[in-house]
Design an enzyme around this catalytic site. Structure first.
Site, PDB file in Angstrom:
ATOM      1  N   HIS A   1       3.577  -6.906  -5.899  1.00  0.00           N
ATOM      2  CA  HIS A   1       4.505  -5.786  -5.739  1.00  0.00           C
ATOM      3  C   HIS A   1       4.798  -5.544  -4.260  1.00  0.00           C
ATOM      4  O   HIS A   1       3.914  -5.167  -3.494  1.00  0.00           O
ATOM      5  CB  HIS A   1       3.869  -4.543  -6.377  1.00  0.00           C
ATOM      6  CG  HIS A   1       4.682  -3.310  -6.281  1.00  0.00           C
ATOM      7  ND1 HIS A   1       4.287  -2.219  -5.537  1.00  0.00           N
ATOM      8  CD2 HIS A   1       5.869  -2.980  -6.847  1.00  0.00           C
ATOM      9  CE1 HIS A   1       5.182  -1.259  -5.661  1.00  0.00           C
ATOM     10  NE2 HIS A   1       6.153  -1.698  -6.445  1.00  0.00           N
ATOM     11  N   ARG A   2       6.039  -5.820  -3.859  1.00  0.00           N
ATOM     12  CA  ARG A   2       6.454  -5.746  -2.452  1.00  0.00           C
ATOM     13  C   ARG A   2       5.625  -6.697  -1.585  1.00  0.00           C
ATOM     14  O   ARG A   2       5.361  -6.429  -0.419  1.00  0.00           O
ATOM     15  CB  ARG A   2       6.382  -4.316  -1.907  1.00  0.00           C
ATOM     16  CG  ARG A   2       7.132  -3.301  -2.771  1.00  0.00           C
ATOM     17  CD  ARG A   2       7.067  -1.886  -2.217  1.00  0.00           C
ATOM     18  NE  ARG A   2       7.395  -0.928  -3.263  1.00  0.00           N
ATOM     19  CZ  ARG A   2       7.218   0.391  -3.175  1.00  0.00           C
ATOM     20  NH1 ARG A   2       6.715   0.919  -2.062  1.00  0.00           N
ATOM     21  NH2 ARG A   2       7.534   1.190  -4.177  1.00  0.00           N
TER      22      ARG A   2
ATOM     23  N   GLU B   1       7.766  -9.246  -6.226  1.00  0.00           N
ATOM     24  CA  GLU B   1       8.797  -8.218  -6.424  1.00  0.00           C
ATOM     25  C   GLU B   1       9.132  -7.642  -5.062  1.00  0.00           C
ATOM     26  O   GLU B   1       8.230  -7.384  -4.257  1.00  0.00           O
ATOM     27  CB  GLU B   1       8.261  -7.126  -7.362  1.00  0.00           C
ATOM     28  CG  GLU B   1       9.278  -6.040  -7.726  1.00  0.00           C
ATOM     29  CD  GLU B   1       9.287  -4.853  -6.771  1.00  0.00           C
ATOM     30  OE1 GLU B   1      10.181  -3.991  -6.912  1.00  0.00           O
ATOM     31  OE2 GLU B   1       8.421  -4.765  -5.867  1.00  0.00           O
TER      32      GLU B   1
ATOM     33  N   ASP C   1      12.504  -5.314  -2.694  1.00  0.00           N
ATOM     34  CA  ASP C   1      13.590  -4.341  -2.815  1.00  0.00           C
ATOM     35  C   ASP C   1      14.690  -4.633  -1.800  1.00  0.00           C
ATOM     36  O   ASP C   1      14.406  -4.932  -0.640  1.00  0.00           O
ATOM     37  CB  ASP C   1      13.055  -2.930  -2.557  1.00  0.00           C
ATOM     38  CG  ASP C   1      11.840  -2.614  -3.412  1.00  0.00           C
ATOM     39  OD1 ASP C   1      12.036  -2.243  -4.572  1.00  0.00           O
ATOM     40  OD2 ASP C   1      10.702  -2.742  -2.909  1.00  0.00           O
TER      41      ASP C   1
ATOM     42  N   HIS D   1      12.116  -0.817   0.797  1.00  0.00           N
ATOM     43  CA  HIS D   1      12.088  -0.045  -0.447  1.00  0.00           C
ATOM     44  C   HIS D   1      12.871   1.260  -0.355  1.00  0.00           C
ATOM     45  O   HIS D   1      13.658   1.593  -1.238  1.00  0.00           O
ATOM     46  CB  HIS D   1      10.649   0.264  -0.856  1.00  0.00           C
ATOM     47  CG  HIS D   1      10.557   1.132  -2.079  1.00  0.00           C
ATOM     48  ND1 HIS D   1      10.541   2.516  -2.020  1.00  0.00           N
ATOM     49  CD2 HIS D   1      10.510   0.819  -3.397  1.00  0.00           C
ATOM     50  CE1 HIS D   1      10.487   3.006  -3.244  1.00  0.00           C
ATOM     51  NE2 HIS D   1      10.466   1.997  -4.104  1.00  0.00           N
TER      52      HIS D   1
ATOM     53  N   GLU E   1      14.727  -6.174  -6.768  1.00  0.00           N
ATOM     54  CA  GLU E   1      15.206  -4.872  -7.248  1.00  0.00           C
ATOM     55  C   GLU E   1      16.388  -4.438  -6.403  1.00  0.00           C
ATOM     56  O   GLU E   1      16.280  -4.304  -5.175  1.00  0.00           O
ATOM     57  CB  GLU E   1      14.119  -3.805  -7.198  1.00  0.00           C
ATOM     58  CG  GLU E   1      14.644  -2.470  -7.741  1.00  0.00           C
ATOM     59  CD  GLU E   1      13.650  -1.328  -7.703  1.00  0.00           C
ATOM     60  OE1 GLU E   1      14.111  -0.164  -7.801  1.00  0.00           O
ATOM     61  OE2 GLU E   1      12.439  -1.574  -7.581  1.00  0.00           O
TER      62      GLU E   1
ATOM     63  N   LYS F   1      18.375  -1.736  -4.988  1.00  0.00           N
ATOM     64  CA  LYS F   1      18.103  -0.317  -4.744  1.00  0.00           C
ATOM     65  C   LYS F   1      19.421   0.447  -4.603  1.00  0.00           C
ATOM     66  O   LYS F   1      19.781   0.936  -3.536  1.00  0.00           O
ATOM     67  CB  LYS F   1      17.243  -0.156  -3.485  1.00  0.00           C
ATOM     68  CG  LYS F   1      15.872  -0.801  -3.570  1.00  0.00           C
ATOM     69  CD  LYS F   1      14.991  -0.175  -4.630  1.00  0.00           C
ATOM     70  CE  LYS F   1      14.600   1.242  -4.270  1.00  0.00           C
ATOM     71  NZ  LYS F   1      13.601   1.773  -5.235  1.00  0.00           N
TER      72      LYS F   1
ATOM     73  N   ASP G   1      -0.184  -4.377  -6.417  1.00  0.00           N
ATOM     74  CA  ASP G   1      -0.353  -4.470  -4.967  1.00  0.00           C
ATOM     75  C   ASP G   1      -1.519  -5.394  -4.607  1.00  0.00           C
ATOM     76  O   ASP G   1      -1.687  -5.754  -3.451  1.00  0.00           O
ATOM     77  CB  ASP G   1      -0.641  -3.081  -4.370  1.00  0.00           C
ATOM     78  CG  ASP G   1       0.504  -2.091  -4.601  1.00  0.00           C
ATOM     79  OD1 ASP G   1       1.650  -2.540  -4.771  1.00  0.00           O
ATOM     80  OD2 ASP G   1       0.241  -0.866  -4.593  1.00  0.00           O
TER      81      ASP G   1
END
Length: 240
Positions: free
Chosen positions: A10-11, A37, A39, A52, A114, A116, A234
């Site tokens: 995640h990120r 993943e 953003d 993000h 993603e 945004k 994470d």
């Protein structure tokens, strides 16, 4: 029904590195994660930048909205020092920077981008992202997700086959209906939805569930038993 779940960072490896930086992405690959993943927002001059928040205050030493800066201006900011002094000097990557890294021979990661665009409307974002994916011939390794159902509907109209994940928070009773309507092929959700009857119905209807952001290893068994396709965390090294 899956018998195991893929693990997405995640990120990036954001439990140990400043989120959405190349350092976090490389560390995620080194950890054995199956995917990442990240953003995407858009700059004043139309560049696709990885961050993000709509504002730069939390994860850089600047302040203001991403949309009010050119990428050249954002590239001068420190995007690592907020996390730990050892990361001072990390910069905000562009989506193209990430793609250039993704196409290296040693890199087999799946990338969940993603969009945004649920708070600020970025005109033309969908076209720009799809054109870049096409330029790098990465369609088979990309998932596009967003909380903005209309944006995803536009993505599907522009591209009939790219993987689309409808992103929801909490237990959305209409999630399956919306996903079907916009041409998504998966639902990106939290644990509570995945383990609910609505999640079960989505799976039965052929919609894989990709669950964010799971940082308790103890949750893995229940999610795998429920049939989720992806766990985003994470701390991917713990889940691998």
């Amino acid at each position: 029904m899956v018998s195991h779940a893929s693990i997405f960072a995640h990120r990036g490896l954001s439990g140990h590195y400043p989120e959405n930086t190349m350092a976090a992405f490389q560390a995620a690959m080194d950890s054995g994660a199956d995917g990442i993943e990240l953003d995407v927002q858009m700059t004043k001059d139309g560049q696709l930048v990885i961050i993000h928040d709509e504002r730069i205050d939390r994860t850089t030493d600047g302040n203001g909205y991403v949309k009010d800066f050119t990428y050249e201006e954002l590239n001068e900011l420190d995007a690592g020092g907020w996390f730990a002094s050892s990361f001072t000097g990390e910069s905000l990557p562009t989506l193209e920077n990430v793609f250039q890294w993704l196409v290296k021979e040693s890199n087999r990661l799946t990338l969940n981008i993603e969009l945004k665009n649920d708070i600020i409307h970025y005109e033309g974002m969908e076209e720009k992202v799809l054109n870049l994916i096409d330029d790098y011939q990465l369609e088979e390794r990309i998932i596009l997700s967003s909380f903005n159902a209309q944006s995803l509907k536009k993505v599907r109209e522009l591209h009939p086959t790219i993987s689309i994940g409808y992103l929801i928070a909490g237990i959305r009773t209409d999630a399956l209906a919306v996903a079907e309507d916009i041409g998504a092929d998966a639902i990106h959700c939290q644990e509570d939805f995945a383990l609910s009857n609505y999640g079960k119905k989505a799976l039965e209807a052929g919609f894989p569930l990709r669950v964010y952001t799971v940082n308790r290893y103890e949750a893995k068994a229940d999610l795998v038993a429920a049939g989720v396709e992806v766990i985003m965390t994470d701390y991917p090294e713990q889940f691998k």
